[in-house]
Design a protein around this motif. Sequence first.
Motif, PDB file in Angstrom:
ATOM      1  N   ALA A 160       0.817  -1.222   0.000  1.00  0.00           N
ATOM      2  CA  ALA A 160       0.000   0.000   0.000  1.00  0.00           C
ATOM      3  C   ALA A 160       0.847   1.267   0.000  1.00  0.00           C
ATOM      4  CB  ALA A 160      -0.932  -0.007   1.204  1.00  0.00           C
ATOM      5  N   ASP A 161       2.075   1.191   0.563  1.00  0.00           N
ATOM      6  CA  ASP A 161       2.902   2.399   0.674  1.00  0.00           C
ATOM      7  C   ASP A 161       3.906   2.541  -0.473  1.00  0.00           C
ATOM      8  OD1 ASP A 161       4.421   0.227   1.361  1.00  0.00           O
ATOM      9  OD2 ASP A 161       5.307   1.123   3.165  1.00  0.00           O
ATOM     10  N   LEU A 170      -6.349   0.607  -5.465  1.00  0.00           N
ATOM     11  CA  LEU A 170      -6.789  -0.780  -5.305  1.00  0.00           C
ATOM     12  C   LEU A 170      -6.673  -1.192  -3.842  1.00  0.00           C
ATOM     13  CD1 LEU A 170      -7.679  -3.317  -7.002  1.00  0.00           C
ATOM     14  CD2 LEU A 170      -5.283  -4.046  -6.844  1.00  0.00           C
ATOM     15  N   PRO A 171      -7.771  -1.670  -3.229  1.00  0.00           N
ATOM     16  CA  PRO A 171      -7.700  -2.102  -1.829  1.00  0.00           C
ATOM     17  C   PRO A 171      -6.920  -3.400  -1.693  1.00  0.00           C
ATOM     18  CG  PRO A 171      -9.852  -2.609  -2.745  1.00  0.00           C
ATOM     19  CD  PRO A 171      -9.128  -1.812  -3.795  1.00  0.00           C
ATOM     20  N   HIS A 172      -6.563  -3.719  -0.451  1.00  0.00           N
ATOM     21  CA  HIS A 172      -5.834  -4.958  -0.169  1.00  0.00           C
ATOM     22  C   HIS A 172      -6.685  -6.162  -0.590  1.00  0.00           C
ATOM     23  CE1 HIS A 172      -2.881  -7.436   2.033  1.00  0.00           C
ATOM     24  NE2 HIS A 172      -3.924  -8.231   2.255  1.00  0.00           N
ATOM     25  N   MET A 173      -6.097  -7.064  -1.359  1.00  0.00           N
ATOM     26  CA  MET A 173      -6.828  -8.224  -1.865  1.00  0.00           C
ATOM     27  C   MET A 173      -6.230  -9.507  -1.299  1.00  0.00           C
ATOM     28  SD  MET A 173      -7.073  -7.127  -5.897  1.00  0.00           S
ATOM     29  CE  MET A 173      -8.266  -8.395  -6.305  1.00  0.00           C
ATOM     30  N   PRO A 178      -5.686 -12.309  -7.225  1.00  0.00           N
ATOM     31  CA  PRO A 178      -4.897 -11.945  -8.410  1.00  0.00           C
ATOM     32  C   PRO A 178      -4.256 -13.161  -9.080  1.00  0.00           C
ATOM     33  CG  PRO A 178      -4.398 -10.481  -6.581  1.00  0.00           C
ATOM     34  CD  PRO A 178      -5.188 -11.627  -6.014  1.00  0.00           C
ATOM     35  N   ILE A 179      -3.882 -14.150  -8.282  1.00  0.00           N
ATOM     36  CA  ILE A 179      -3.270 -15.356  -8.851  1.00  0.00           C
ATOM     37  C   ILE A 179      -4.263 -16.079  -9.753  1.00  0.00           C
ATOM     38  CG2 ILE A 179      -2.376 -17.662  -8.287  1.00  0.00           C
ATOM     39  CD1 ILE A 179      -1.102 -16.429  -5.803  1.00  0.00           C
ATOM     40  N   VAL A 180      -5.493 -16.234  -9.267  1.00  0.00           N
ATOM     41  CA  VAL A 180      -6.531 -16.898 -10.061  1.00  0.00           C
ATOM     42  C   VAL A 180      -6.838 -16.092 -11.319  1.00  0.00           C
ATOM     43  CG1 VAL A 180      -8.970 -17.555 -10.095  1.00  0.00           C
ATOM     44  CG2 VAL A 180      -7.558 -18.126  -8.119  1.00  0.00           C
ATOM     45  N   VAL A 236       6.451  -5.424  -4.405  1.00  0.00           N
ATOM     46  CA  VAL A 236       5.538  -6.561  -4.286  1.00  0.00           C
ATOM     47  C   VAL A 236       5.360  -6.949  -2.822  1.00  0.00           C
ATOM     48  CG1 VAL A 236       5.098  -8.928  -5.045  1.00  0.00           C
ATOM     49  CG2 VAL A 236       6.303  -7.350  -6.543  1.00  0.00           C
ATOM     50  N   ARG A 237       4.152  -7.337  -2.473  1.00  0.00           N
ATOM     51  CA  ARG A 237       3.828  -7.683  -1.089  1.00  0.00           C
ATOM     52  C   ARG A 237       4.661  -8.864  -0.582  1.00  0.00           C
ATOM     53  NH1 ARG A 237      -2.616  -8.122  -1.374  1.00  0.00           N
ATOM     54  NH2 ARG A 237      -2.073 -10.015  -0.204  1.00  0.00           N
TER      55      ARG A 237
END
Length: 410
Positions: A160-161, A170-173, A178-180, A236-237
């Motif tokens: 997010a930062d 885009l909110p946290h998913m 996203p993988i699917v 990337v997260r």
Amino acid sequence: MQKKGKIIARRKYGMSFAIAGAAIFVLGWIFYYFLDPTVFYDMGLYVALVGAAFGIYGLRQLKGRQYQGVPVEISSATGKQFLTNNAIMLALLVMVVIIMIMEPRFMKLQVMLDILTQSSTKMIVALGISFTLLIAGTDLSAGRMVGLAAVISTSMLQTADYANRFFPDLPHMALIVPIVLAVLACAAFGLLNGFLVAKYEMHPFIATLAVQVMVYGVTSLYFDMEPNKSQPIGGVRPDFVALGQKRILTIEGVFPGISILVPIAIFFVILIWFILNKTVFGKNVYAIGGNREAAVVSGVNVFKTIMGIFVLASVLYGIAGVLEAARTAGATNNYGNGYELDAIAACVVGGVSLNGGIGKVGGIVSGVLIFTVIQYGLQFIAVSPMWQQVIKGIIIAVAVAIDLSKYRKK
């Protein structure tokens, strides 16, 4: 036809390999514990692995149902056949030994673990493309689908930062979403591949070439969207990065651990082996590749099978793309470029015939590993990238020539 060579009982043949394997395995561990590790590094482990391979082969000869009561013929003809069937692997094995002599650090355990990590995503791509080769086709869109999946998944999984987010609002998913979506996007193009080949009987080379260009165009358009404007996707997260960089079985000071990608690749190897060997779909794939007309007469639904092949292959490409993005913690629209050529080469080296109907999962695994070992090894001894391409091309040409030679003889 009368046999001309020396005949050896299967039990004696298998026992010889089992005993030799056990002896080499023990010798390897002796080397590992008593040789100077600053000179010989982890050579003992490699010797032990060779012993294990010999032992497993011997036990297979003893216990395999297909070998029971069948003697072994050793003659010049069988020796020539063995050399022909394994010429590429033997040549690459010699090359590996030469690399180890030139640079002993290549014998370190960490090198083997790095090779397994690099092989993992390539293995999944090769497993997917093998289905298309088994029906005497190909899939040139594989690498670009890897890039598509990598870009889609990373674009939705940034922190997010992060200053340059692909989707700022885009909110946290949940990680799986996203993988699917990335895998489904690849599956849609796989469906197009299958439709062109199955419905219009378009040659897979042309159909997948067209889709390859299309996929790259779509990926580039997506990648160039505001505000990203074709900038490499980063930030990337951590939970996504862990999917490609986490290590398991780590023992502090003893064992550095295995990348999580390795067991994931093993899972897909087992899954594809099951599909090809234990399902009606797998039998149909071999039937179409062996003789399409006979398969039709036997009641095989060629249209559905070909559609299934390309969709399944594209799903595997999508999964590989997601894992590759997680491993490198980023993505660009050029991710996966050329992966399809490496995958095809690895499959051919592993015994998958370009004429269709012939190929085993075990051969695909060995082909990918050997190809990765050679690429890694040439980089390890600082061979020019240009010479690496020359050597890779020679390997592919020789492998295909041997495959075609065997096919003509049959």
